[in-house]
Design an enzyme around this catalytic site. Structure first.
Site, PDB file in Angstrom:
ATOM      1  N   LEU A 144     -31.155  -2.472  39.675  1.00  0.00           N
ATOM      2  CA  LEU A 144     -31.729  -2.557  38.339  1.00  0.00           C
ATOM      3  C   LEU A 144     -33.235  -2.419  38.496  1.00  0.00           C
ATOM      4  CD1 LEU A 144     -29.862  -5.640  36.762  1.00  0.00           C
ATOM      5  CD2 LEU A 144     -29.431  -3.222  36.279  1.00  0.00           C
ATOM      6  N   ASP A 145     -33.892  -1.866  37.492  1.00  0.00           N
ATOM      7  CA  ASP A 145     -35.346  -1.773  37.535  1.00  0.00           C
ATOM      8  C   ASP A 145     -35.963  -3.167  37.607  1.00  0.00           C
ATOM      9  OD1 ASP A 145     -35.223   0.954  37.370  1.00  0.00           O
ATOM     10  OD2 ASP A 145     -35.622   1.039  35.213  1.00  0.00           O
ATOM     11  N   LYS A 146     -37.176  -3.223  38.097  1.00  0.00           N
ATOM     12  CA  LYS A 146     -37.881  -4.498  38.241  1.00  0.00           C
ATOM     13  C   LYS A 146     -37.896  -5.284  36.939  1.00  0.00           C
ATOM     14  CE  LYS A 146     -42.497  -6.390  39.107  1.00  0.00           C
ATOM     15  NZ  LYS A 146     -43.919  -6.075  39.393  1.00  0.00           N
TER      16      LYS A 146
END
Length: 254
Positions: A144-146
């Site tokens: 998942l993105d940050k």
């Protein structure tokens, strides 16, 4: 391509219909001319090549529309150390772990990031994790993105990792996200500094703009995740409610 430049690059490719059914390593070898095929295969084995955000085998046959990300500057495994970072465990058994990742936590080390990641936390809290993704990505099957919070499944064994990766590649995994957008749906996610036109630049309402400014993340949450258990084949389904900061943000809008 200059190899010095490649040493600090992340490359992205979209597979055309003409390249469908080409092996992943062959496809990359034709486009990254300064790297040998053997070196690219090691890059793939170490988990530094992702197809639709997931690790793949060198022999993977590409499909039209596949999105490939190649990280040519993997963090050194010598720099990777377990860290006592708290993580929320939703589920755990002998084969896998399901984690509710908070926003601001990077999933694994990358160029310029060698610590403070979910992978560092996992290595501290669990002694058995798959190594298929490489030394700096223990157990990591997908990302998942940050600034995206929510559910991530982590593999404890090589067999579980292989099976889960196959499910992701085959689009057999169900994922559901909660997002808040401003204006029409084609607009970016609220709080997304890249695709949302900035944290608050597209919002005319001063009160809402100020509220977005302190949200300090994008309003995107991986709420549901479902897949077949890699060993028992039982259908597994998990849910993670909105984190407090997003729930409060919604409440402020009412």
């Amino acid at each position: 391509m200059n190899e010095e430049a490649a040493e600090s690059s992340t490359l992205a490719f979209t597979v055309s219909a003409d390249d469908a059914n080409t092996r992943l390593d062959s496809y990359l070898a034709a486009r990254i001319s300064d790297w040998s095929r053997a070196r690219l295969q090691r890059l793939i084995e170490d988990g530094d090549v992702l197809v639709h955000g997931r690790t793949a085998k060198a022999s993977y046959k590409l499909r039209a529309g596949d999105e490939i990300e190649v990280e040519l500057t993997p963090a050194s495994s010598a720099e990777f150390t377990p860290e006592d970072i708290p993580i929320e465990i939703i589920y755990e058994d002998d084969d896998l772990i399901v984690v509710n990742k908070p926003a601001s936590l990077v999933v694994h080390p990358a160029a310029g990031i060698s610590s403070g990641t979910l992978a560092n936390a996992l290595a501290f809290h669990f002694h058995q994790l798959s190594t298929r993704g490489g030394a700096i990505r223990p157990g990591i099957v997908h990302r998942l993105d940050k600034d995206t919070s929510g559910l991530i499944v982590v593999a404890k064994t090589e067999a579980a990792h292989e099976n889960l990766a196959d499910q992701f590649r085959g689009r057999e995994v169900f994922k559901s996200y909660v997002a808040l957008v401003h204006g029409r749906v084609k607009h970016g996610v609220v709080g997304d500094a890249i695709y949302g036109g900035g944290r608050d630049k597209t919002v005319q309402d001063a009160r809402l703009r100020a509220r977005i400014g302190v949200l300090n993340r994008q309003f995107l949450h991986a709420e549901q995740l479902a897949f077949s258990h890699p060993r028992t084949r039982e259908q597994m389904r998990f849910n993670a409610p909105l984190p407090k900061e997003l729930a409060e943000f919604l409440g402020d809008l009412k």
